[in-house]
Design a protein around this motif. Sequence first.
Motif, PDB file in Angstrom:
ATOM      1  N   ALA A  55       0.841  -1.206   0.000  1.00  0.00           N
ATOM      2  CA  ALA A  55       0.000   0.000   0.000  1.00  0.00           C
ATOM      3  C   ALA A  55       0.872   1.251   0.000  1.00  0.00           C
ATOM      4  O   ALA A  55       0.602   2.211  -0.725  1.00  0.00           O
ATOM      5  N   ALA A  56       1.946   1.222   0.785  1.00  0.00           N
ATOM      6  CA  ALA A  56       2.850   2.379   0.840  1.00  0.00           C
ATOM      7  C   ALA A  56       3.507   2.623  -0.517  1.00  0.00           C
ATOM      8  O   ALA A  56       3.762   3.758  -0.900  1.00  0.00           O
ATOM      9  N   ASN A  57       3.768   1.521  -1.214  1.00  0.00           N
ATOM     10  CA  ASN A  57       4.413   1.648  -2.521  1.00  0.00           C
ATOM     11  C   ASN A  57       3.410   1.910  -3.645  1.00  0.00           C
ATOM     12  O   ASN A  57       3.781   1.980  -4.814  1.00  0.00           O
ATOM     13  N   GLY A  58       2.144   1.988  -3.281  1.00  0.00           N
ATOM     14  CA  GLY A  58       1.111   2.316  -4.265  1.00  0.00           C
ATOM     15  C   GLY A  58       0.803   1.216  -5.262  1.00  0.00           C
ATOM     16  O   GLY A  58       0.278   1.474  -6.339  1.00  0.00           O
ATOM     17  N   VAL A  59       1.162  -0.022  -4.904  1.00  0.00           N
ATOM     18  CA  VAL A  59       0.808  -1.133  -5.802  1.00  0.00           C
ATOM     19  C   VAL A  59      -0.329  -1.935  -5.170  1.00  0.00           C
ATOM     20  O   VAL A  59      -0.689  -1.707  -4.011  1.00  0.00           O
ATOM     21  N   ASP A  60      -0.884  -2.876  -5.922  1.00  0.00           N
ATOM     22  CA  ASP A  60      -1.952  -3.724  -5.398  1.00  0.00           C
ATOM     23  C   ASP A  60      -1.481  -4.360  -4.079  1.00  0.00           C
ATOM     24  O   ASP A  60      -0.370  -4.902  -4.018  1.00  0.00           O
ATOM     25  N   VAL A  61      -2.312  -4.313  -3.031  1.00  0.00           N
ATOM     26  CA  VAL A  61      -1.856  -4.790  -1.713  1.00  0.00           C
ATOM     27  C   VAL A  61      -1.450  -6.260  -1.709  1.00  0.00           C
ATOM     28  O   VAL A  61      -0.675  -6.695  -0.858  1.00  0.00           O
ATOM     29  N   LEU A  62      -1.970  -7.035  -2.657  1.00  0.00           N
ATOM     30  CA  LEU A  62      -1.651  -8.468  -2.673  1.00  0.00           C
ATOM     31  C   LEU A  62      -0.441  -8.786  -3.550  1.00  0.00           C
ATOM     32  O   LEU A  62       0.005  -9.937  -3.616  1.00  0.00           O
ATOM     33  N   ASP A  63       0.098  -7.776  -4.200  1.00  0.00           N
ATOM     34  CA  ASP A  63       1.228  -7.947  -5.109  1.00  0.00           C
ATOM     35  C   ASP A  63       2.349  -8.799  -4.515  1.00  0.00           C
ATOM     36  O   ASP A  63       2.837  -8.521  -3.424  1.00  0.00           O
ATOM     37  N   GLY A  64       2.754  -9.839  -5.235  1.00  0.00           N
ATOM     38  CA  GLY A  64       3.888 -10.664  -4.813  1.00  0.00           C
ATOM     39  C   GLY A  64       3.639 -11.463  -3.545  1.00  0.00           C
ATOM     40  O   GLY A  64       4.581 -11.946  -2.926  1.00  0.00           O
ATOM     41  N   THR A  65       2.388 -11.593  -3.121  1.00  0.00           N
ATOM     42  CA  THR A  65       2.084 -12.362  -1.910  1.00  0.00           C
ATOM     43  C   THR A  65       1.148 -13.522  -2.245  1.00  0.00           C
ATOM     44  O   THR A  65       0.605 -13.586  -3.349  1.00  0.00           O
ATOM     45  N   ASP A  66       0.942 -14.406  -1.259  1.00  0.00           N
ATOM     46  CA  ASP A  66      -0.013 -15.499  -1.439  1.00  0.00           C
ATOM     47  C   ASP A  66      -1.333 -15.215  -0.719  1.00  0.00           C
ATOM     48  O   ASP A  66      -2.211 -16.050  -0.658  1.00  0.00           O
TER      49      ASP A  66
END
Length: 336
Positions: free
Chosen positions: A297-308
């Motif tokens: 969220a801080a980086n302004g990308v989708d909150v689930l980005d790169g996670t499971d």
Amino acid sequence: MKKVLTFVTVLLFVFALAGCTSDDGVVTIGANIYTFNDNFMNGVVRPELESYAQELGVEIDIVDSEGSQATLNNQVDTFISKGVDVLVINLVDPAAAGTIIDKAKDADIPLILFNKEATVSGVMDTYDKVWYVGTDSAEAGIIQGEMMVADWQANADWDLNGDGKVQYVLLKGEPGHPDAEARTVEAVKAFTDAGIEVEELAIQPSTTWSTTEAGDTMAAWLTTAYADEIELVISNNDGMAFGAIQAMTNASYDIPIYGVDALEEALAKIGTGDLNGTVLNDGVNQARATLDLAVNAANGVDVLDGTDWVLDSETETKAVRVSYVAVTADNYEDFQ
Ligand code: BGC
Ligand code: CA
């Protein structure tokens, strides 16, 4: 030229690893725990937030809200004036979510609420940059209930007065806390769903999840008229169960008792037979999910980005819910 390029590449790589925001350096997180006196939040979740933040290369400042929502409101103001990139908040009062969400929204800072879910309906929809990380509150009660029903059915001698009903006492924890409320309902419902009648002798009147308070409550129950009538102790968390176990030991009682959280000490007590069962509340994964979402969220990308992690599809779309697991004498060693 080549050397300069290499240097720049290395720098870029370091910043990427550190998880930099669009504007400047390292992600900074303003976080709190509703009180450092809570066994689960302080003993399991807080250390994982700290070590996982280190692993991610982000900065986290975790303050103690000392059980006061007013204190938390001020702490959030301070974080905002310091310019943190994201807020990671453990509400003191789950009904006060709106106040915190409004503050984050006014400052345009993303917000992750964790452990205590907002109880005001629709409040999560008032800001597009707020998410919740926790559990499905009812699940712990359902699992604990199933465990208790199975043990009750396997131990005919637990029905001390032989009336076929379960005479129980219940250590509830904080009134109005979604976990306390849902666990209370579901644990008892498991019996009635299985066709077993129940009789509530007493329910904890207190306002915290504390070991000491639960110990005092149990000690009082054991000196009342129904002391010898208690056939089961249902505790909505392990911390309170520890107090109750101590009170039983002091008064020479050995009544079946179940908790929730699967703290280290609870696993040990299952080993010694002092605790009959608990439910793993996976604070480690809740802490990790909280930070994964916060950094994204801080980086302004989708909150689930790169996670499971996945967002809850049943209730609303802005919550990650980590599953609970039953812990009994058969499997407690797997969790140690
Ligand atoms: C835990 C409790 C804890 C509470 C704090 C619950 O999920 O089971 O042990 O006191 O969260 O909010
Ligand atoms: Ca009975």
